[in-house]
Design a protein around this motif. Structure first.
Motif, mmCIF file in Angstrom:
data_model
loop_
_atom_site.group_PDB
_atom_site.id
_atom_site.type_symbol
_atom_site.label_atom_id
_atom_site.label_comp_id
_atom_site.label_asym_id
_atom_site.label_seq_id
_atom_site.Cartn_x
_atom_site.Cartn_y
_atom_site.Cartn_z
ATOM 1 N N GLN A 1 0.856 -1.174 0.000
ATOM 2 C CA GLN A 1 0.000 0.000 0.000
ATOM 3 C C GLN A 1 0.896 1.229 0.000
ATOM 4 O O GLN A 1 1.737 1.398 0.897
ATOM 5 N N VAL A 2 0.744 2.106 -1.006
ATOM 6 C CA VAL A 2 1.585 3.294 -1.140
ATOM 7 C C VAL A 2 0.809 4.519 -0.682
ATOM 8 O O VAL A 2 -0.308 4.770 -1.163
ATOM 9 N N GLN A 3 1.387 5.282 0.241
ATOM 10 C CA GLN A 3 0.747 6.486 0.759
ATOM 11 C C GLN A 3 1.701 7.668 0.604
ATOM 12 O O GLN A 3 2.687 7.791 1.335
ATOM 13 N N PRO A 4 1.441 8.573 -0.361
ATOM 14 C CA PRO A 4 2.275 9.768 -0.474
ATOM 15 C C PRO A 4 2.224 10.596 0.811
ATOM 16 O O PRO A 4 1.202 10.627 1.503
ATOM 17 N N ALA A 5 3.336 11.267 1.115
ATOM 18 C CA ALA A 5 3.477 11.951 2.400
ATOM 19 C C ALA A 5 2.464 13.062 2.612
ATOM 20 O O ALA A 5 1.987 13.280 3.732
#
Length: 330
Positions: free
Chosen positions: A216-220
């Motif tokens: 799961q990719v979560q941009p900052a």
């Protein structure tokens, strides 16, 4: 470990350029190592003599090192030179950064290999590929010029990628719901969902490629929820957004085995990838940038890789010095 010992005043003129500072830091990081050769020392001396800015960057580094040597007792020389005291060295460097003691030197060298080698929990030199086993049994492979910090406790398993690229094989025996496994970059967070993947930190974005399981990719700084990336997919993400996933090349992780597998790859891209595993600088002339190459090339012997490129295509490498060359038309 031989190191320069002459007294050096911090040079005037403000921070040196980012590229020159980075190259100077690579040279000093190399000369800090136990296996630095006389040939490399001579090549470094030639690089310093090529341009006044090269020499100024080197003087900045010497001044930087002497900040440690001026600490009380033998602490400074030990924390800079002994691998066993990496934790002490990191604490001293962080203290100097926090108090502003590095001044213009810290600004010039921010983000360069010499600082990250000193401050990170684990790192590799330019050209080095190294495997690590984490406390939970997860397996890491660090690419060339990579630096990471590790945060492992009863609540989390977290890797902070400061520079370079890392390959992760998470341990299956530990329930991720209780101790989530995350890789963080300055662009955001990659949450492992029982998986094998790579994360690469680039200037404007980070790139994640998934080979097994999912992440799961979560941009900052993105307001929306993160994006799931499944096995066989690759995507880039910045601090504010994610790109659409695309199909990952099956050879994306060949570097973990010390190989660069090129399939109809542009020569410019080939040279850029090979350059990550070399000291100095390797350029690509625009006249040959769009030629295409296919083959398997050794990353641990980049000279041989370049020789094989010249056998496959009408190109040659023109060397200015042993460590500074350009791929051009033959």
């Amino acid at each position: 470990m031989a190191m320069p010992t002459e007294e050096v005043a911090e040079p005037a003129g403000g921070p040196v350029g980012e590229e020159v500072a980075r190259r100077a830091a690579e040279w000093m990081a190399r000369l800090w190592s136990e296996d630095a050769s006389e040939e490399e020392r001579e090549a470094c001396a030639k690089w310093r003599a090529e341009d006044p800015e090269h020499e100024r960057a080197w003087k900045l580094l010497l001044s930087f090192a002497q900040k440690f040597d001026n600490l009380p007792g033998d602490v400074a020389s030990q924390v800079l030179r002994e691998p066993a005291t990496r934790g002490a060295r990191r604490r001293v460097l962080r203290a100097l950064v926090m108090t502003g003691a590095l001044g213009a030197i810290g600004h010039a060298l921010h983000g360069t290999e010499v600082v990250q080698l000193a401050m990170s929990d684990q790192s590799t030199r330019t050209g080095e590929i190294r495997e690590l086993t984490l406390p939970d049994g997860s397996q890491l492979v660090l690419a060339s010029a990579t630096a990471i910090d590790l945060r492992f406790d009863g609540r989390e398993r977290r890797i902070q990628l400061l520079r370079g690229e890392v390959h992760v094989q998470t341990a299956h025996a530990v329930p991720s719901a209780h101790r989530p496994f995350r890789v963080e970059t300055r662009h955001g967070t990659v949450l492992a969902l029982g998986t094998r993947f790579t994360v690469r930190l680039q200037a404007d974005a980070s790139r994640v490629a998934v080979f097994e399981g999912a992440v799961q990719v979560q941009p900052a700084r993105a307001a929306s929820r993160g994006l799931r990336v499944d096995a066989g997919q690759i995507l880039s993400f910045s601090a504010t957004r994610t790109a659409a996933p695309t199909v990952v090349d099956a050879n994306e992780a060949a570097w973990t085995r010390g190989m660069l597998v090129a399939e109809d790859m542009r020569v410019a891209d080939f040279v850029a990838e090979l350059n990550r595993y070399r000291l100095g600088a390797l350029r690509c002339d625009s006249a040959v940038a769009d030629l295409r190459v296919t083959g398997v090339f050794p990353l641990r012997d980049t000279d041989r890789a370049l020789a094989n490129l010249a056998l496959a295509l009408p190109v040659r490498v023109r060397w200015r010095t042993r460590y500074w060359g350009s791929v051009e038309a033959r």
